[in-house]
Design a protein around this motif. Structure first.
Motif, short mmCIF file in Angstrom:
data_model
loop_
_atom_site.label_atom_id
_atom_site.label_comp_id
_atom_site.label_asym_id
_atom_site.label_seq_id
_atom_site.Cartn_x
_atom_site.Cartn_y
_atom_site.Cartn_z
N GLY A 1 -23.55 -80.82 -126.15
CA GLY A 1 -22.29 -80.39 -126.72
C GLY A 1 -21.41 -79.55 -125.82
N PRO A 2 -21.24 -79.92 -124.53
CA PRO A 2 -20.44 -79.08 -123.64
C PRO A 2 -18.97 -78.99 -124.05
CG PRO A 2 -20.95 -81.18 -122.59
CD PRO A 2 -21.78 -81.10 -123.83
N TYR A 3 -18.42 -80.07 -124.64
CA TYR A 3 -17.01 -80.03 -125.01
C TYR A 3 -16.78 -79.15 -126.23
CZ TYR A 3 -16.11 -83.53 -121.47
OH TYR A 3 -15.99 -84.18 -120.26
N ALA A 4 -17.73 -79.11 -127.14
CA ALA A 4 -17.62 -78.19 -128.27
C ALA A 4 -17.66 -76.75 -127.78
CB ALA A 4 -18.73 -78.45 -129.27
N LYS A 5 -18.54 -76.47 -126.81
CA LYS A 5 -18.61 -75.13 -126.24
C LYS A 5 -17.32 -74.79 -125.49
CE LYS A 5 -23.62 -75.59 -125.65
NZ LYS A 5 -24.72 -75.75 -124.66
N ALA A 6 -16.77 -75.79 -124.80
CA ALA A 6 -15.52 -75.56 -124.07
C ALA A 6 -14.37 -75.28 -125.03
CB ALA A 6 -15.19 -76.78 -123.21
N LYS A 7 -14.36 -75.98 -126.15
CA LYS A 7 -13.33 -75.74 -127.16
C LYS A 7 -13.43 -74.32 -127.70
CE LYS A 7 -10.29 -76.44 -130.47
NZ LYS A 7 -8.84 -76.46 -130.16
N GLU A 8 -14.64 -73.86 -127.94
CA GLU A 8 -14.84 -72.51 -128.45
C GLU A 8 -14.36 -71.45 -127.46
OE1 GLU A 8 -18.98 -72.30 -129.29
OE2 GLU A 8 -18.88 -73.67 -131.02
N ARG A 9 -14.48 -71.75 -126.18
CA ARG A 9 -14.05 -70.80 -125.15
C ARG A 9 -12.58 -70.93 -124.81
NH1 ARG A 9 -17.56 -68.54 -121.53
NH2 ARG A 9 -15.62 -67.65 -120.69
N GLY A 10 -11.92 -71.95 -125.35
CA GLY A 10 -10.50 -72.12 -125.09
C GLY A 10 -10.17 -72.55 -123.68
N VAL A 11 -10.95 -73.47 -123.12
CA VAL A 11 -10.68 -73.92 -121.75
C VAL A 11 -9.32 -74.59 -121.67
CG1 VAL A 11 -13.13 -74.22 -121.25
CG2 VAL A 11 -11.78 -76.17 -122.07
N LYS A 12 -8.71 -74.54 -120.50
CA LYS A 12 -7.39 -75.13 -120.28
C LYS A 12 -7.43 -76.32 -119.33
CE LYS A 12 -5.43 -72.10 -122.92
NZ LYS A 12 -6.68 -71.63 -123.56
N PRO B 1 -21.55 -74.73 -113.56
CA PRO B 1 -22.80 -74.41 -114.25
C PRO B 1 -22.64 -73.79 -115.64
CG PRO B 1 -22.31 -72.69 -112.71
CD PRO B 1 -21.23 -73.74 -112.54
N ALA B 2 -21.39 -73.66 -116.12
CA ALA B 2 -21.19 -73.18 -117.49
C ALA B 2 -21.43 -74.32 -118.48
CB ALA B 2 -19.78 -72.64 -117.67
N PHE B 3 -21.67 -73.99 -119.74
CA PHE B 3 -21.81 -74.96 -120.82
C PHE B 3 -22.91 -75.99 -120.53
CE2 PHE B 3 -16.97 -74.28 -120.92
CZ PHE B 3 -17.12 -73.05 -121.53
N ILE B 4 -24.07 -75.47 -120.15
CA ILE B 4 -25.22 -76.33 -119.85
C ILE B 4 -25.81 -76.85 -121.16
CG2 ILE B 4 -27.54 -76.37 -118.86
CD1 ILE B 4 -26.61 -74.22 -116.92
N GLY B 5 -26.30 -78.09 -121.13
CA GLY B 5 -26.99 -78.64 -122.28
C GLY B 5 -26.10 -79.49 -123.15
#
Length: 308
Positions: free
Chosen positions: A227-238, A221-225
């Motif tokens: 541009g989820p991959y841009a949000k994931a990049k900002e959070r540094g997902v692995k 349920p994170a990064f809803i809406g």
């Protein structure tokens, strides 16, 4: 409502032909579910043995051998299966439904399930399914593709698949869903949402009356809406991944069929994350569709038993 419905009515869905069988030898699947108790497997084997069937695979699972829930999938082969199925079904009804109070489903695997694919502008899942179907990797009959955008029409038609453009704009989706139901009713056994970017109403889900499989990125349920991959990049997902699940009226909370992930690093751009995520989505959706088409998935409450 503008659409391309009339233009495709003469196009017939394509089907992956069943493998040729010697002497009419075909295979059927039998799924069983209910309360666990001694003798279930023996009873299944006895009924099939009485009709000369040969069991080629059998998987079972019990969540508690002391009266818990029991699940079984059996594949068996038999000459002249079509003629024998009614008698086998009656024998199973007497032994399983009568003696053990179990539910069961019996199906001739040479008859592929009919599927409708819903899509929007994003085409990676849609075209991957059609390509795998054309190569005989998915045991389904693709009845139609329905999209709220016309962008993929020509590519879909190049596979010999009927394409229907049903616009769905604004808050009121009732007209679009009514048009979709007219196309679907009596023509499909299940639906696949191949990155269909519209929310299906509870009324539609109930009225369509067949299972619906959805695919989405694993960030929820994170990064809803948008541009989820841009949000994931900002959070540094692995890790990036995908989830395939059955659709319920609770958005993205239905029983999960399959999931997978790939590892990414800080050096990957948002575009690279999205590309790798699309690769995982294709693979996860393919497995979910194949397993459902082969009766490998049994729903139990809000989770699944998958005999993969």
């Amino acid at each position: 409502m503008p659409s391309t419905l009339a233009a495709d009515k003469a196009v017939r869905p394509t089907t992956v032909p069943a493998p040729a069988a010697r002497g009419g030898h075909r295979h059927a699947s039998l799924t069983v579910r209910g309360k666990d108790r001694p003798g279930i497997v023996a009873a299944v084997g006895a009924v099939l043995g009485e009709h000369g069937a040969n069991i080629v695979s059998l998987d079972q699972y019990s969540d508690n051998p002391q009266g818990g829930a029991f699940f079984q999938r059996t594949v068996f082969g038999l000459d002249h299966l079509g003629a024998a199925l009614p008698a086998i079904e009656e024998g199973l009804r007497q032994r399983l439904a009568g003696d053990f109070e179990l539910e069961f489903t019996l199906r001739d695997l040479s008859v592929p399930k009919r599927v409708a694919v819903f899509a929007s502008k994003s085409d990676h899942c849609l075209l991957d399914l059609l390509w795998r179907h054309r190569r005989g990797q998915l045991p389904v009959s693709v009845a139609m593709v329905i999209s709220n955008h016309p962008d993929t029409a020509e590519e879909v038609r190049s596979f010999g698949i009927p394409f229907f453009h049903v616009p769905s704009a604004g808050a009121d989706k009732s007209a679009a869903e009514a048009a979709q139901l007219r196309l679907l009713r009596g023509n499909v056994d299940f639906i696949v949402l191949a990155r269909y970017m519209q929310i299906l109403s509870a009324d539609f889900i109930e009225r369509v009356g067949v299972p619906i499989i959805n695919i989405h990125h694993s960030f929820l349920p994170a990064f809803i809406g948008a541009g989820p991959y841009a949000k994931a990049k900002e959070r540094g997902v692995k890790l990036v991944g995908a989830t395939a699940h059955y659709v319920t009226e609770n958005l993205d909370e239905g029983p999960i069929i399959e999931q997978d992930v790939v590892r990414v690093s800080h050096a990957d751009t948002a575009a690279e994350l999205q590309r790798r995520g699309a690769d995982v989505e294709r693979a996860v959706l393919t497995r979910a569709v194949q397993w459902h088409a082969e009766d490998r998935v049994i729903r139990h409450g809000n989770h699944t038993i998958v005999f993969a």
